[in-house]
Design a protein around this motif. Structure first.
Motif, PDB file in Angstrom:
ATOM      1  N   GLY A  67     -10.136  13.864  14.279  1.00  0.00           N
ATOM      2  CA  GLY A  67      -8.840  13.487  14.835  1.00  0.00           C
ATOM      3  C   GLY A  67      -8.248  12.210  14.291  1.00  0.00           C
ATOM      4  O   GLY A  67      -7.312  11.661  14.883  1.00  0.00           O
ATOM      5  N   VAL A  68      -8.767  11.710  13.158  1.00  0.00           N
ATOM      6  CA  VAL A  68      -8.240  10.470  12.584  1.00  0.00           C
ATOM      7  C   VAL A  68      -6.826  10.712  12.047  1.00  0.00           C
ATOM      8  O   VAL A  68      -6.589  11.658  11.299  1.00  0.00           O
ATOM      9  CB  VAL A  68      -9.161   9.948  11.469  1.00  0.00           C
ATOM     10  N   SER A  69      -5.915   9.843  12.420  1.00  0.00           N
ATOM     11  CA  SER A  69      -4.504  10.014  12.078  1.00  0.00           C
ATOM     12  C   SER A  69      -3.988   8.832  11.263  1.00  0.00           C
ATOM     13  O   SER A  69      -4.674   7.816  11.103  1.00  0.00           O
ATOM     14  CB  SER A  69      -3.667  10.122  13.355  1.00  0.00           C
ATOM     15  N   LEU A  70      -2.762   8.975  10.781  1.00  0.00           N
ATOM     16  CA  LEU A  70      -2.106   7.876  10.080  1.00  0.00           C
ATOM     17  C   LEU A  70      -2.016   6.642  10.977  1.00  0.00           C
ATOM     18  O   LEU A  70      -2.196   5.506  10.505  1.00  0.00           O
ATOM     19  CB  LEU A  70      -0.716   8.317   9.622  1.00  0.00           C
ATOM     20  N   HIS A  71      -1.760   6.830  12.249  1.00  0.00           N
ATOM     21  CA  HIS A  71      -1.693   5.691  13.171  1.00  0.00           C
ATOM     22  C   HIS A  71      -3.032   4.964  13.250  1.00  0.00           C
ATOM     23  O   HIS A  71      -3.076   3.725  13.324  1.00  0.00           O
ATOM     24  CB  HIS A  71      -1.265   6.168  14.563  1.00  0.00           C
ATOM     25  N   ASP A  72      -4.125   5.712  13.207  1.00  0.00           N
ATOM     26  CA  ASP A  72      -5.452   5.084  13.207  1.00  0.00           C
ATOM     27  C   ASP A  72      -5.671   4.256  11.949  1.00  0.00           C
ATOM     28  O   ASP A  72      -6.268   3.170  11.997  1.00  0.00           O
ATOM     29  CB  ASP A  72      -6.541   6.154  13.305  1.00  0.00           C
ATOM     30  N   CYS A 107       7.248   2.726   6.405  1.00  0.00           N
ATOM     31  CA  CYS A 107       7.270   1.482   5.625  1.00  0.00           C
ATOM     32  C   CYS A 107       7.301   0.263   6.543  1.00  0.00           C
ATOM     33  O   CYS A 107       6.614  -0.740   6.286  1.00  0.00           O
ATOM     34  CB  CYS A 107       8.452   1.478   4.673  1.00  0.00           C
ATOM     35  N   LYS A 108       8.059   0.341   7.606  1.00  0.00           N
ATOM     36  CA  LYS A 108       8.087  -0.759   8.569  1.00  0.00           C
ATOM     37  C   LYS A 108       6.723  -0.948   9.208  1.00  0.00           C
ATOM     38  O   LYS A 108       6.210  -2.080   9.321  1.00  0.00           O
ATOM     39  CB  LYS A 108       9.147  -0.485   9.639  1.00  0.00           C
ATOM     40  N   ALA A 109       6.093   0.158   9.609  1.00  0.00           N
ATOM     41  CA  ALA A 109       4.774   0.082  10.243  1.00  0.00           C
ATOM     42  C   ALA A 109       3.713  -0.427   9.272  1.00  0.00           C
ATOM     43  O   ALA A 109       2.835  -1.208   9.653  1.00  0.00           O
ATOM     44  CB  ALA A 109       4.376   1.448  10.790  1.00  0.00           C
ATOM     45  N   ALA A 110       3.782   0.035   8.015  1.00  0.00           N
ATOM     46  CA  ALA A 110       2.810  -0.418   7.010  1.00  0.00           C
ATOM     47  C   ALA A 110       2.856  -1.927   6.857  1.00  0.00           C
ATOM     48  O   ALA A 110       1.820  -2.604   6.811  1.00  0.00           O
ATOM     49  CB  ALA A 110       3.077   0.277   5.683  1.00  0.00           C
ATOM     50  N   LYS A 111       4.058  -2.476   6.794  1.00  0.00           N
ATOM     51  CA  LYS A 111       4.213  -3.923   6.663  1.00  0.00           C
ATOM     52  C   LYS A 111       3.684  -4.633   7.906  1.00  0.00           C
ATOM     53  O   LYS A 111       2.955  -5.629   7.815  1.00  0.00           O
ATOM     54  CB  LYS A 111       5.680  -4.266   6.441  1.00  0.00           C
ATOM     55  N   GLU A 112       4.045  -4.118   9.072  1.00  0.00           N
ATOM     56  CA  GLU A 112       3.632  -4.751  10.323  1.00  0.00           C
ATOM     57  C   GLU A 112       2.118  -4.713  10.512  1.00  0.00           C
ATOM     58  O   GLU A 112       1.560  -5.562  11.207  1.00  0.00           O
ATOM     59  CB  GLU A 112       4.314  -4.062  11.505  1.00  0.00           C
ATOM     60  N   HIS A 113       1.462  -3.740   9.892  1.00  0.00           N
ATOM     61  CA  HIS A 113       0.016  -3.593  10.036  1.00  0.00           C
ATOM     62  C   HIS A 113      -0.761  -4.161   8.851  1.00  0.00           C
ATOM     63  O   HIS A 113      -1.939  -3.839   8.659  1.00  0.00           O
ATOM     64  CB  HIS A 113      -0.340  -2.121  10.270  1.00  0.00           C
ATOM     65  N   GLY A 114      -0.112  -5.009   8.072  1.00  0.00           N
ATOM     66  CA  GLY A 114      -0.832  -5.802   7.085  1.00  0.00           C
ATOM     67  C   GLY A 114      -1.005  -5.212   5.714  1.00  0.00           C
ATOM     68  O   GLY A 114      -1.685  -5.803   4.871  1.00  0.00           O
ATOM     69  N   ALA A 115      -0.423  -4.047   5.450  1.00  0.00           N
ATOM     70  CA  ALA A 115      -0.549  -3.468   4.112  1.00  0.00           C
ATOM     71  C   ALA A 115       0.296  -4.235   3.108  1.00  0.00           C
ATOM     72  O   ALA A 115       1.358  -4.772   3.436  1.00  0.00           O
ATOM     73  CB  ALA A 115      -0.142  -1.999   4.130  1.00  0.00           C
ATOM     74  N   ASP A 116      -0.186  -4.276   1.885  1.00  0.00           N
ATOM     75  CA  ASP A 116       0.564  -4.885   0.785  1.00  0.00           C
ATOM     76  C   ASP A 116       1.308  -3.850  -0.033  1.00  0.00           C
ATOM     77  O   ASP A 116       2.335  -4.150  -0.639  1.00  0.00           O
ATOM     78  CB  ASP A 116      -0.387  -5.643  -0.156  1.00  0.00           C
ATOM     79  N   GLY A 117       0.743  -2.654  -0.110  1.00  0.00           N
ATOM     80  CA  GLY A 117       1.332  -1.629  -0.958  1.00  0.00           C
ATOM     81  C   GLY A 117       0.984  -0.244  -0.469  1.00  0.00           C
ATOM     82  O   GLY A 117       0.201  -0.065   0.477  1.00  0.00           O
ATOM     83  N   VAL A 118       1.570   0.743  -1.127  1.00  0.00           N
ATOM     84  CA  VAL A 118       1.368   2.143  -0.773  1.00  0.00           C
ATOM     85  C   VAL A 118       1.267   2.959  -2.054  1.00  0.00           C
ATOM     86  O   VAL A 118       2.013   2.727  -3.010  1.00  0.00           O
ATOM     87  CB  VAL A 118       2.538   2.681   0.083  1.00  0.00           C
ATOM     88  N   ARG A 136      10.954  -1.555  -0.652  1.00  0.00           N
ATOM     89  CA  ARG A 136      11.441  -2.889  -1.029  1.00  0.00           C
ATOM     90  C   ARG A 136      12.058  -3.618   0.143  1.00  0.00           C
ATOM     91  O   ARG A 136      11.933  -4.847   0.254  1.00  0.00           O
ATOM     92  CB  ARG A 136      12.420  -2.748  -2.192  1.00  0.00           C
ATOM     93  N   ALA A 137      12.678  -2.881   1.047  1.00  0.00           N
ATOM     94  CA  ALA A 137      13.250  -3.504   2.241  1.00  0.00           C
ATOM     95  C   ALA A 137      12.166  -4.144   3.107  1.00  0.00           C
ATOM     96  O   ALA A 137      12.442  -5.091   3.861  1.00  0.00           O
ATOM     97  CB  ALA A 137      14.029  -2.479   3.045  1.00  0.00           C
ATOM     98  N   ASN A 138      10.943  -3.646   2.982  1.00  0.00           N
ATOM     99  CA  ASN A 138       9.831  -4.166   3.777  1.00  0.00           C
ATOM    100  C   ASN A 138       8.844  -4.998   2.959  1.00  0.00           C
ATOM    101  O   ASN A 138       7.762  -5.347   3.460  1.00  0.00           O
ATOM    102  CB  ASN A 138       9.104  -3.010   4.463  1.00  0.00           C
TER     103      ASN A 138
END
Length: 256
Positions: A67-72, A107-118, A136-138
């Motif tokens: 059940g591991v998801s993107l949110h996890d 993209c907003k969530a990725a930035k808020e959760h500490g990611a540098d890139g995708v 780029r906006a994030n």
């Protein structure tokens, strides 16, 4: 926070998030960082990972089954960022889970959760305008895959739009360990150098210190995925983090 290689040759470590569990992936991630990984690629489990070989496919299937998801994975990224602020974190996913969340929201969530890139394996540069706009906006770095079969015009576009580093695929096909490094890798890096001074990391099949040393002769970083995922799969429960830490430390012998 940024994607930077701290040594002469960078090490990028791929982990399938949630295999064998999110908590153990967290421990493994810290062990990899503490033993020499410059950048972590956190793989988002997906039900149909066509670009991956059997090792990562099995890991993804196990994580999906739990059940591991993107949110996890986003939550895991945040924990790693808080624990190891200087480490580069790249979210590695197929497009489908991201589209389900929505590009802008992701993209907003990725930035808020500490990611540098995708890195989205099936996002091609020719169709990436909306994706790049939201990235780029994030303040996120888009990482694109460059293949030995790519024509020069495509390599030029990949080089132009990638940030952080360019992921050079060492051979045509799926991910997986191999006995010897393909000659295609050096040729591809040489072709990319015509269009960019950005760091180039080589992946697909890098599985030991000798491979890492070979990559260091012509590229800026080595990406290790299937070999580590296989090591985790074969480890006794409770030993995964220690074994990965020792393995990454051994890979560093190829970067001197």
């Amino acid at each position: 926070m940024s994607i930077q290689f701290q040594s002469k040759l960078g090490l990028v470590v791929y982990l399938t998030a949630g295999d064998p569990s999110i908590e153990i992936t967290y421990d493994i991630a810290l062990a990899a960082i503490d033993n020499g990984a410059d950048v972590l690629e956190l793989g988002v489990p997906f039900s149909d990972p066509l670009a991956d070989g059997p090792v990562i496919q099995r890991a993804s299937e196990r994580a999906v089954g739990r059940g591991v998801s993107l949110h996890d994975v986003l939550a895991l990224s945040k924990r790693i960022r808080e624990a190891r602020p200087e480490t580069g974190i790249v979210l590695f996913s197929y497009l489908n889970p991201v589209v389900r969340m929505g590009l802008e929201a992701f993209c907003k969530a990725a930035k808020e959760h500490g990611a540098d890139g995708v890195l989205l394996t099936d996002m091609i540069v020719e169709e990436s305008a909306d994706y790049l706009r939201h990235m780029r906006a994030n303040g996120l770095a888009p990482v694109f895959l460059a293949a030995p079969t790519s024509p020069d015009d495509r390599l030029r576009a990949i080089a132009e739009h990638s940030e952080g580093f360019i992921y050079a695929i060492s051979r045509v096909g799926i991910t997986g360990k191999q006995a010897a490094l393909e000659s295609d890798a050096e040729s591809l890096v040489r072709r990319l150098r015509q269009f960019t001074t950005k760091p180039i990391a080589v992946g697909f099949g890098i599985s030991n210190a000798e491979h890492v040393a070979a990559v260091g002769k012509f590229a800026d970083a080595a990406i290790i995925g299937s070999a580590i995922v296989h090591l985790i799969e074969q480890s006794e429960p409770g030993t995964e983090a220690q074994r990965v830490g020792e393995f990454v430390q051994g890979l560093r012998s190829g970067t001197a």
